[in-house]
Motif scaffolding. Structure first.
Motif, PDB file in Angstrom:
ATOM      1  N   ALA A 176       7.779  39.591 -66.031  1.00 56.41           N
ATOM      2  CA  ALA A 176       8.101  39.354 -67.447  1.00 56.41           C
ATOM      3  C   ALA A 176       8.742  37.984 -67.645  1.00 56.41           C
ATOM      4  CB  ALA A 176       9.029  40.449 -67.958  1.00 56.41           C
ATOM      5  N   GLY A 177       9.673  37.611 -66.764  1.00 61.91           N
ATOM      6  CA  GLY A 177      10.368  36.328 -66.891  1.00 61.91           C
ATOM      7  C   GLY A 177      11.182  36.218 -68.174  1.00 61.91           C
TER       8      GLY A 177
ATOM      9  N   CYS B 210      12.589  35.666 -60.533  1.00 60.38           N
ATOM     10  CA  CYS B 210      13.702  35.726 -59.583  1.00 60.38           C
ATOM     11  C   CYS B 210      13.201  36.378 -58.297  1.00 60.38           C
ATOM     12  CB  CYS B 210      14.910  36.483 -60.156  1.00 60.38           C
ATOM     13  SG  CYS B 210      14.724  38.276 -60.136  1.00 60.38           S
TER      14      CYS B 210
HETATM   15  S1  SF4 Z   1      11.129  39.388 -60.918  1.00 58.59           S
HETATM   16 FE1  SF4 Z   1      13.206  39.020 -61.666  1.00 58.59          FE
HETATM   17  S2  SF4 Z   1      12.900  37.857 -63.539  1.00 58.59           S
HETATM   18 FE2  SF4 Z   1      10.956  38.845 -63.074  1.00 58.59          FE
HETATM   19  S3  SF4 Z   1      10.986  40.772 -64.242  1.00 58.59           S
HETATM   20 FE3  SF4 Z   1      11.735  41.197 -62.150  1.00 58.59          FE
HETATM   21  S4  SF4 Z   1      13.979  41.035 -62.319  1.00 58.59           S
HETATM   22 FE4  SF4 Z   1      13.090  40.009 -64.116  1.00 58.59          FE
END
Ligand code: SF4
Length: 397
Positions: free
Chosen positions: A319-320, A354
């Protein structure tokens, strides 16, 4: 994470257990076998327009998510889904994680149509009260013999064999126990029950069979089955484009860029499905199968991808920003900027905001993770020339 160390509650979202994200409520609608009628797709799209951000997100498990639900909207959403037949079990909605080979029963590589087995298994699953206690991440898969679901690492999988029997595969392993096709639904239920029993016996809070010490071996023992048959997994790639059906018509696999379906794209897919057999199948690879002589005419202008050589095939993103509070970048905007600039490549790419890498594909992929001041690519910071670095990592053809 090991099961014994687990202290977090299972917050896997559903329709009734909506997750609160930075942009509002997030509801996940389970679609066993990825099946969806054109009418149901229209209903989901209308619900997202009226109650959420307007888009539908396709997930790595062939489900659909609606984001940015406003306060009070989850109740309206669940009422609508219940009326549309998309919420057949209140108690079991989060455990109906059932994948099936998306081209099952359609093309010449399908050795047996597993969709009726998936439907029967779903029915049996929902009739067992104790199985409502399965973790929301516990995954089932029915592979029609082509091996396309091998890499998804399902907890309980069956794969059809050329002998018109099946092999039960637990915990993502490639060696399992041979069973008859008639036995498939009941054996899958028994395997899920055995997981819960073994977990309780070990005093564990594991969510997946692979997290349970000696989990697969102990479950085979509980089932009285011998783990004696090995299989090879095939490539998981299902490229966009036409696929010849066994009945002489043509099915179409349509890639949805970044798995985010706009209202116009959902409407185009539903209209094309109506001119075919009225059904869609959501795949675990952010694409949709349209059976029955689907026409590409209305899909490309809507921004959907029907070309096997498109650079959008195999590109996914979490989602970012702004949807996720943990995100260090608007990864979808960055992916939209970079992807059209590079040709198609051999390796899939996943953009993450992340280190959690939500929604990453099964198997190997080019790993892009936001670092606050740019991206790390396969663990190495990219100083400049992100598009060129991604192209090189993809193995551009
Ligand atoms: S990878 Fe990190 S930034 Fe992306 S949806 Fe999952 S928790 Fe959120």
């Amino acid at each position: 994470m090991t099961s014994s160390a687990r202290t977090q509650p299972d917050r896997c979202p559903g329709v009734l257990a909506v997750h609160q994200a930075a942009d509002g409520g997030l509801a996940r609608v389970r679609l066993p076998g990825g099946l969806l009628s054109a009418e149901q797709l229209r209903l989901l799209a209308a619900a997202s327009i009226e109650l959420g951000d307007g888009n539908l997100e396709l997930t790595s498990r062939g489900n659909i998510q609606i984001r940015a639900l406003r306060p009070g909207a989850p109740q309206q959403l669940s009422d609508r889904l219940y009326a549309a037949g998309l919420l057949p079990s209140i108690s079991h909605e989060r455990v109906r994680n059932i994948l099936a080979s998306p081209l099952s029963g359609i093309d010449h590589h399908s050795q047996y149509d597993v969709l009726p087995l998936a439907a029967e298994f779903d029915r049996l699953l929902c009739r067992r009260p104790e199985l409502a206690g399965l973790p929301g991440r516990f995954l089932f898969a029915l592979d029609d013999g082509r091996g396309d679901l091998g890499a998804v690492g399902a907890d309980v999988a069956v794969r059809v064999l050329p002998t018109q029997t099946a092999v039960l595969l637990l915990g993502g392993e490639s060696r399992g126990a041979e069973i008859t096709l008639d036995e498939v639904p009941a054996v899958m239920v028994a395997a899920a029950e055995a997981f819960l029993a073994e977990r309780a016996a070990q005093g564990s809070e594991a969510w997946r069979i692979a997290e349970l010490p000696d989990g697969a071996v102990q479950i085979y023992k509980r089932l009285g089955l011998l783990q004696a048959t090995a299989v090879e997994h095939a490539s998981t790639e299902l490229l966009a484009g036409p696929y010849e059906q066994t009945d002489g018509r043509t099915a179409l696999v349509v890639t949805v860029p970044l798995g985010s379906l706009s209202p116009a794209q959902a409407a185009a897919l539903a209209d094309v499905a109506d001119r075919g057999d009225g059904q869609l199948r959501v795949t675990p690879w952010r694409s949709v199968v349209l059976g029955g002589q689907a026409s590409v005419r209305d899909l490309e202008p809507a921004g959907l991808v029907v070309e096997p050589g498109s650079s959008w095939n195999g590109v996914t993103a979490c989602a970012g920003k702004p949807g996720c509070a943990k995100a260090l970048a608007d990864v979808r905007a960055d992916a939209r900027e970079v992807t059209p600039r590079i040709p198609a490549g051999r390796r899939p790419v996943h953009w993450s905001g992340c280190e959690r890498r939500c929604g990453r594909p099964a198997g190997g992929f080019v790993d892009l993770v936001a670092a606050g001041n740019g991206y790390a690519l396969d663990g190495v910071p990219v100083a400049a020339g992100l598009a060129e670095a991604v192209a090189a990592a993809r193995g551009v053809q």
